[in-house]
Structures are given as structure tokens and as C-alpha cells.
Scaffold this motif. Structure first.
Motif, mmCIF file in Angstrom:
data_model
loop_
_atom_site.group_PDB
_atom_site.id
_atom_site.type_symbol
_atom_site.label_atom_id
_atom_site.label_comp_id
_atom_site.label_asym_id
_atom_site.label_seq_id
_atom_site.Cartn_x
_atom_site.Cartn_y
_atom_site.Cartn_z
ATOM 1 N N MET A 131 0.867 -1.258 0.008
ATOM 2 C CA MET A 131 0.005 0.156 0.202
ATOM 3 C C MET A 131 0.996 1.181 0.031
ATOM 4 O O MET A 131 0.330 2.344 -0.532
ATOM 5 C CB MET A 131 -0.858 0.305 1.284
ATOM 6 C CG MET A 131 -2.133 -1.262 0.806
ATOM 7 S SD MET A 131 -3.268 -0.928 -0.636
ATOM 8 C CE MET A 131 -3.553 0.784 -0.601
ATOM 9 N N SER A 132 1.620 1.325 0.275
ATOM 10 C CA SER A 132 3.294 2.497 0.963
ATOM 11 C C SER A 132 2.700 3.078 -1.420
ATOM 12 O O SER A 132 3.389 3.814 -1.548
ATOM 13 C CB SER A 132 4.342 2.011 1.474
ATOM 14 O OG SER A 132 3.830 2.449 2.543
ATOM 15 N N LEU A 133 3.686 1.387 -1.656
ATOM 16 C CA LEU A 133 4.246 1.998 -2.917
ATOM 17 C C LEU A 133 2.797 2.420 -3.918
ATOM 18 O O LEU A 133 2.620 2.944 -4.944
ATOM 19 C CB LEU A 133 4.742 0.225 -3.721
ATOM 20 C CG LEU A 133 5.987 0.162 -2.878
ATOM 21 C CD1 LEU A 133 6.067 -0.910 -3.225
ATOM 22 C CD2 LEU A 133 7.189 0.778 -3.108
ATOM 23 N N LEU A 134 1.510 1.230 -3.558
ATOM 24 C CA LEU A 134 0.537 1.936 -4.396
ATOM 25 C C LEU A 134 -0.184 3.208 -4.233
ATOM 26 O O LEU A 134 -0.694 3.869 -4.960
ATOM 27 C CB LEU A 134 -0.926 1.053 -4.206
ATOM 28 C CG LEU A 134 -0.085 -0.666 -4.605
ATOM 29 C CD1 LEU A 134 -1.372 -1.088 -4.255
ATOM 30 C CD2 LEU A 134 -0.641 -0.517 -6.142
ATOM 31 N N ASN A 135 0.409 3.468 -2.763
ATOM 32 C CA ASN A 135 -0.650 5.476 -2.762
ATOM 33 C C ASN A 135 0.570 5.966 -3.059
ATOM 34 O O ASN A 135 0.357 7.045 -3.187
ATOM 35 C CB ASN A 135 0.022 5.577 -0.577
ATOM 36 C CG ASN A 135 -1.412 5.089 -0.326
ATOM 37 O OD1 ASN A 135 -2.821 5.682 -0.887
ATOM 38 N ND2 ASN A 135 -1.609 4.238 0.217
ATOM 39 N N TYR A 136 1.943 5.805 -3.456
ATOM 40 C CA TYR A 136 3.342 6.386 -4.228
ATOM 41 C C TYR A 136 2.840 6.563 -6.041
ATOM 42 O O TYR A 136 2.526 7.969 -5.950
ATOM 43 C CB TYR A 136 4.542 6.821 -3.993
ATOM 44 C CG TYR A 136 5.361 7.063 -4.771
ATOM 45 C CD1 TYR A 136 6.561 8.010 -3.207
ATOM 46 C CD2 TYR A 136 6.275 6.800 -5.788
ATOM 47 C CE1 TYR A 136 6.666 8.899 -3.929
ATOM 48 C CE2 TYR A 136 7.173 7.421 -6.111
ATOM 49 C CZ TYR A 136 7.486 8.684 -5.539
ATOM 50 O OH TYR A 136 8.168 9.212 -6.162
ATOM 51 N N VAL A 137 2.815 5.763 -5.966
ATOM 52 C CA VAL A 137 2.102 5.844 -7.863
ATOM 53 C C VAL A 137 0.767 6.096 -8.096
ATOM 54 O O VAL A 137 0.372 6.603 -9.149
ATOM 55 C CB VAL A 137 3.128 4.811 -8.197
ATOM 56 C CG1 VAL A 137 4.361 4.370 -8.307
ATOM 57 C CG2 VAL A 137 2.450 3.604 -7.698
ATOM 58 N N LEU A 138 -0.381 5.133 -7.182
ATOM 59 C CA LEU A 138 -1.859 5.913 -7.860
ATOM 60 C C LEU A 138 -2.869 6.345 -6.876
ATOM 61 O O LEU A 138 -3.125 7.359 -7.374
ATOM 62 C CB LEU A 138 -1.993 4.462 -7.667
ATOM 63 C CG LEU A 138 -3.513 4.127 -8.141
ATOM 64 C CD1 LEU A 138 -3.732 4.590 -9.495
ATOM 65 C CD2 LEU A 138 -3.539 1.971 -8.611
ATOM 66 N N ASP A 159 7.117 11.755 2.880
ATOM 67 C CA ASP A 159 7.410 11.869 3.699
ATOM 68 C C ASP A 159 6.522 10.886 4.581
ATOM 69 O O ASP A 159 5.751 10.541 5.725
ATOM 70 C CB ASP A 159 7.328 13.795 3.602
ATOM 71 C CG ASP A 159 9.263 13.880 5.061
ATOM 72 O OD1 ASP A 159 9.972 12.556 4.273
ATOM 73 O OD2 ASP A 159 9.770 15.103 4.684
ATOM 74 N N MET A 160 4.809 11.330 3.479
ATOM 75 C CA MET A 160 3.583 11.452 4.104
ATOM 76 C C MET A 160 3.774 9.411 3.637
ATOM 77 O O MET A 160 2.936 9.431 5.155
ATOM 78 C CB MET A 160 3.196 11.477 2.690
ATOM 79 C CG MET A 160 1.493 11.444 3.159
ATOM 80 S SD MET A 160 -0.058 11.933 1.987
ATOM 81 C CE MET A 160 0.713 13.871 1.891
ATOM 82 N N ILE A 161 4.686 8.803 3.049
ATOM 83 C CA ILE A 161 4.670 7.862 2.292
ATOM 84 C C ILE A 161 5.156 6.713 3.835
ATOM 85 O O ILE A 161 4.579 6.093 4.855
ATOM 86 C CB ILE A 161 5.019 7.212 1.345
ATOM 87 C CG1 ILE A 161 3.715 8.080 0.493
ATOM 88 C CG2 ILE A 161 5.369 5.530 1.448
ATOM 89 C CD1 ILE A 161 2.514 7.425 0.428
ATOM 90 N N VAL A 162 6.567 7.611 4.135
ATOM 91 C CA VAL A 162 7.563 7.186 5.035
ATOM 92 C C VAL A 162 7.022 6.951 6.852
ATOM 93 O O VAL A 162 7.269 5.852 7.645
ATOM 94 C CB VAL A 162 9.392 7.363 5.122
ATOM 95 C CG1 VAL A 162 10.085 6.747 5.627
ATOM 96 C CG2 VAL A 162 8.769 6.745 3.137
ATOM 97 N N LEU A 163 6.375 8.704 6.825
ATOM 98 C CA LEU A 163 6.302 8.707 7.938
ATOM 99 C C LEU A 163 5.232 8.260 8.859
ATOM 100 O O LEU A 163 4.389 8.653 9.784
ATOM 101 C CB LEU A 163 7.331 9.844 8.196
ATOM 102 C CG LEU A 163 8.335 11.218 8.423
ATOM 103 C CD1 LEU A 163 8.352 11.741 8.828
ATOM 104 C CD2 LEU A 163 8.841 10.157 9.287
#
Length: 199
Positions: A131-138, A159-163
Motif C-alpha cells: 500500500m505504500s507503493l500503491l499510494n505513492y504511484v496511484l 515523508d507522507m508515505i514513510v512517516l
């Protein structure tokens, strides 16, 4: 031959009914969502994946995916979406599927508490990273697009993804893992009976 066909039809009917019941429970549980400080309020925890997990572990992964699908479709029809497009529901469905598949795989191989624990840990990691990857790209780009907001880019997005999203999903996975284990501990006999019928 007639008795065999009748038995198969009865089993299919029970399969559909069980999916319907578990989907209904899942929708109700979805209503009782809550934020987790210090994460952003749009990230909510609920226990609606637990019935989907039970469906997957007792009737196979397709049953779990169907529960996730019905839950999100019905919630969208009943509650709508702030974006006008069910981006959040698609993300919720994807989250559930990413969580369910590893759990079902390991549990079906070992069919013991060890398999359940390994599956839940694997499901949490796969779901959080996926979901981190999918939130980043999609998903995050889709949210900002349909809400007419400025897209989040660069370091702010990372930062939004990692933190935010990654640690939130890890914590959520651990919470759902604990609840699932408690539920399975109390309905182990029912689960064994269901697996015997459908597997």
C-alpha cells in the motif's frame, strides 16, 4: 446421482449465505472506524478485514476477496465517497486483498496456530509495503486529482508515505492480527468444521 447433485447445491447455497453473512458483519465493523494518534485523521483503523480473513481461511481465498469486494461496494453505495469516485473503497479493497492472500497461503499450508501467525505477519508486511507503493504511484495522486487539490510531490510525498502510511499500516496490521488470533481461538471448532466442508 440426484443426492450428490442436491448435496452440491446445498453446499453452494451455504457458501453464498456464509459470504453474505460475513460481508454484512464486515460492513457493520467498517462503520466503527477510528484514527490512531499521531497519524493523520484520514487514516482509519477498523476490524472489517477480520470476517474476510475468516472467509478466506475457511472457504478459500476467493471467498475472502468476495467479502472484501461486497463490503466496499455496499459501503460505497450507502455512504458515497468524498471524491465522487470510490478511490478510498478501491484502496480499502486492495489493502484487504494484500492482507488476506499471504495469510491464506501460509494457513492452508500449515493449518495450525504457527501457520496463522506466520501468515498474519507476512500479510501485515505485504499489505504495508504494497500500500505504500500503491499510494505513492496511484492512490494519493488519484485523491488529489479528484478533489481538485495540488498534487503532493517530492519530499513531501515521500515523508507522507514513510512517516505516515507505512507505519500506520504496520500498526493497523498488528492490531488486526491480535483481534484475528483472539477470534480464531474462540471459534476454532467452527473453523475446522467449515474447512472440512469447503476444502
Amino acid at each position: 446421482m440426484g443426492a450428490s447433485r442436491k448435496g452440491a447445491s446445498t453446499l453452494k447455497l451455504r457458501y453464498i449465505m456464509n459470504i453474505g453473512v460475513l460481508s454484512s458483519i464486515s460492513i457493520v465493523l467498517m462503520l466503527f472506524n477510528f484514527p490512531l494518534p499521531p497519524f493523520p485523521n484520514f487514516l482509519q483503523v477498523d476490524f472489517s478485514d477480520v470476517p474476510a480473513l475468516l472467509a478466506a481461511m475457511t472457504m478459500g481465498p476467493v471467498a475472502g476477496i468476495l467479502v472484501e469486494l461486497l463490503k466496499n461496494m455496499l459501503d460505497w453505495l450507502l455512504s458515497g465517497s468524498i471524491t465522487g469516485v470510490p478511490v478510498g473503497h478501491i484502496a480499502n479493497f486492495t489493502t484487504g486483498v494484500l492482507f488476506i492472500i499471504p495469510v491464506t497461503f501460509f494457513y492452508s499450508k500449515l493449518q495450525r496456530i504457527k501457520g496463522l501467525i506466520i501468515g498474519l505477519v507476512a500479510g501485515t508486511i505485504v499489505m504495508a509495503v504494497g500500500m505504500s507503493l500503491l499510494n505513492y504511484v496511484l492512490f494519493l495522486p488519484m485523491y488529489t486529482l479528484f478533489l481538485g487539490m495540488e498534487p503532493v510531490k517530492g519530499d513531501a510525498l515521500k515523508d507522507m508515505i514513510v512517516l505516515g502510511i507505512l507505519p500506520f499500516n504496520l500498526v493497523k496490521g498488528v492490531i488486526v492480527m491480535i483481534v484475528t488470533m483472539l477470534v480464531c481461538r474462540n471459534i476454532g471448532t467452527w473453523m475446522s468444521h467449515q474447512r472440512t466442508k469447503y476444502n
